[in-house]
Design an enzyme around this catalytic site. Structure first.
Site, PDB file in Angstrom:
ATOM      1  N   SER A   1       0.827  -1.204   0.000  1.00 45.51           N
ATOM      2  CA  SER A   1       0.000   0.000   0.000  1.00 45.51           C
ATOM      3  C   SER A   1       0.870   1.267   0.000  1.00 45.51           C
ATOM      4  O   SER A   1       1.593   1.528  -0.954  1.00 45.51           O
ATOM      5  CB  SER A   1      -0.959  -0.055   1.194  1.00 45.51           C
ATOM      6  OG  SER A   1      -1.994   0.882   1.074  1.00 45.51           O
TER       7      SER A   1
ATOM      8  N   ASP B   1     -10.510  -5.098  -3.590  1.00 39.96           N
ATOM      9  CA  ASP B   1      -9.731  -4.156  -2.799  1.00 39.96           C
ATOM     10  C   ASP B   1     -10.418  -2.794  -2.828  1.00 39.96           C
ATOM     11  O   ASP B   1     -10.519  -2.162  -3.873  1.00 39.96           O
ATOM     12  CB  ASP B   1      -8.314  -4.055  -3.377  1.00 39.96           C
ATOM     13  CG  ASP B   1      -7.360  -3.304  -2.469  1.00 39.96           C
ATOM     14  OD1 ASP B   1      -7.825  -2.439  -1.699  1.00 39.96           O
ATOM     15  OD2 ASP B   1      -6.147  -3.563  -2.543  1.00 39.96           O
TER      16      ASP B   1
ATOM     17  N   HIS C   1      -7.544  -5.964   0.324  1.00 41.84           N
ATOM     18  CA  HIS C   1      -6.315  -5.168   0.359  1.00 41.84           C
ATOM     19  C   HIS C   1      -5.192  -5.829   1.153  1.00 41.84           C
ATOM     20  O   HIS C   1      -4.015  -5.518   0.953  1.00 41.84           O
ATOM     21  CB  HIS C   1      -6.631  -3.786   0.946  1.00 41.84           C
ATOM     22  CG  HIS C   1      -5.546  -2.772   0.752  1.00 41.84           C
ATOM     23  ND1 HIS C   1      -5.079  -2.397  -0.489  1.00 41.84           N
ATOM     24  CD2 HIS C   1      -4.826  -2.032   1.651  1.00 41.84           C
ATOM     25  CE1 HIS C   1      -4.130  -1.480  -0.364  1.00 41.84           C
ATOM     26  NE2 HIS C   1      -3.953  -1.249   0.920  1.00 41.84           N
TER      27      HIS C   1
END
Length: 400
Positions: free
Chosen positions: A177, A342, A373
């Site tokens: 991320s 996600d 995610h």
């Protein structure tokens, strides 16, 4: 001082309210009646203590950036072996790579397969909330950063430190991320760092965010708008949220639902019996400006520097709008790993990112419809379906 006073008052009144509604013995009772003792214990251990608990060799290092931030780094020591650097996402920490225990966690897997594992922490989180002369509790100047500075200063310092300590010329990078966002910043603006990375694994990569679909987006936008220049530190590590979520089954279900709305619902592949361990380590704190910068990208539909407004943009950038990050400079071999479910990193946005990167050698849009995610990081079947391929690529490109 405003931020500190505001946070202290909030914490004080929050604690009073929770104490009145849910006495400490109620929280302890629900936890002990619902979860095993070892899970509860691990909820209160830090990253180094977790690693030591499972008999892995651990060291804690401190890295000073060129602008004075002191970063905590956790190492699962495998001296002489090829180094890997793992970098967490927003509001997360080094714990994310090991909190699902040795049978699942990527950090342990890399160590077991013969790698020297270094896990960084971004400025402002619980392990990197320090500076050579600024006090994060009293100096607002400490909080004048976004993930731009994390990429430009934190990652460059971490990479140089790991290579110097291990006497290697290159390392393998794993980012999740925000850990990917910061990497794009670094290698686009300081392309010499491409030569220090053998391979970049991007888990749940984030750059373009125009198609972010979390239902909490409106809440985040409103909160950021009304909090700007009032609150700087966002969700620092403490046990207030933990205590709130584990007062009862109803409160735990509500907290789980928020997680699903934020990350994507995947109750099949995430081991939620570890939920106390997850909440014991996340959130780990960040700067509100990091979130604000992401929200700006949604509106602009670009991957660009922070927008300070017309006049300050002219001052900082010499132009009325913030410049795009030159992603064509990111020449390191890249693996992109992303999913259909996600809420934060849309497959449409990742495909847009892939089109801007010149050296994508692995483009893995996982076919598993429930993966979210964090599934490729924490999932019960992630080792078999994701991590093994990452290891194959790591070996292949180290040998080149």
């Amino acid at each position: 001082m405003f931020i500190i006073n505001l946070q202290n008052k909030f914490r004080k009144y929050f604690f009073i309210i929770i104490s009145l509604l849910y006495p400490v013995h109620t929280i302890a009772s629900y936890l002990s009646n619902t979860y095993q003792k070892d899970i509860i214990k691990e909820s209160f251990l830090d990253t180094a203590q977790l690693i030591k608990r499972y008999k892995y060799p651990v060291e804690t290092h401190h890295v000073i950036t060129t602008d004075g931030y002191i970063l905590g780094v956790h190492r699962i020591v495998n001296s002489g072996k090829p180094p890997v650097l793992l970098m967490h996402g927003l509001l997360d920490s080094s714990a994310t790579w090991i909190l699902t225990r040795p049978e699942t966690a990527l950090g342990y897997y890399l160590y077991d397969k013969g790698y020297d594992v270094w896990m960084g922490n971004a400025r402002g989180n619980r392990y990197s909330r320090n500076h050579t002369f600024l006090n994060p509790n009293t100096d607002l100047s400490y909080w004048r950063f976004s993930w731009h500075e994390i990429g430009l200063y934190d990652l460059s310092a971490l990479i140089d430190y790991v290579l110097a300590k291990t006497d290697y010329k290159k390392l393998t990078y794993f980012g999740h991320s925000q850990g990917t966002t910061a990497f794009w910043v670094l290698c686009s603006l300081k392309p010499e760092y491409n030569n220090k990375i053998s391979f970049m694994h991007a888990l749940g990569p984030v750059a373009f965010t125009a198609n972010m679909r979390t239902s909490l987006l409106g809440v985040a936008q409103t909160f950021t708008r009304i909090s700007k220049n009032k609150i700087y530190e966002l969700l620092p590590h403490n046990h207030y949220l933990f205590n709130l979520c584990f007062t009862s089954r109803m409160m735990e279900t509500a907290c789980l639902e928020i997680a699903h709305q934020l990350l994507g619902r995947d109750e099949q592949n995430i081991n939620y019996t570890l939920f106390p361990i997850i909440l014991g380590h996340i959130p780990a704190g960040c700067n509100l400006k990091q979130l604000d910068h992401y929200l700006q990208l949604i509106e602009s539909k670009r991957f660009c520097r922070y927008d300070y407004g017309f006049e300050r943009n002219l001052k900082y950038y010499g132009q009325p709008t913030p410049p795009d990050y030159p992603l064509q400079n990111v020449t390191v071999p890249v693996g992109l790993y992303y999913t259909y479910n996600d809420e934060l990193s849309s497959e449409v946005d990742v495909k847009n990112l892939a089109a801007h990167l010149p050296n994508v050698v692995e483009d893995s849009l996982y076919p598993y419809k429930k993966w979210n995610h964090v599934t490729m990081l924490w999932g019960t079947n992630a080792r078999k379906l994701a991590h093994k391929r990452m290891l194959e690529l790591t070996k292949e490109f180290i040998s080149k």
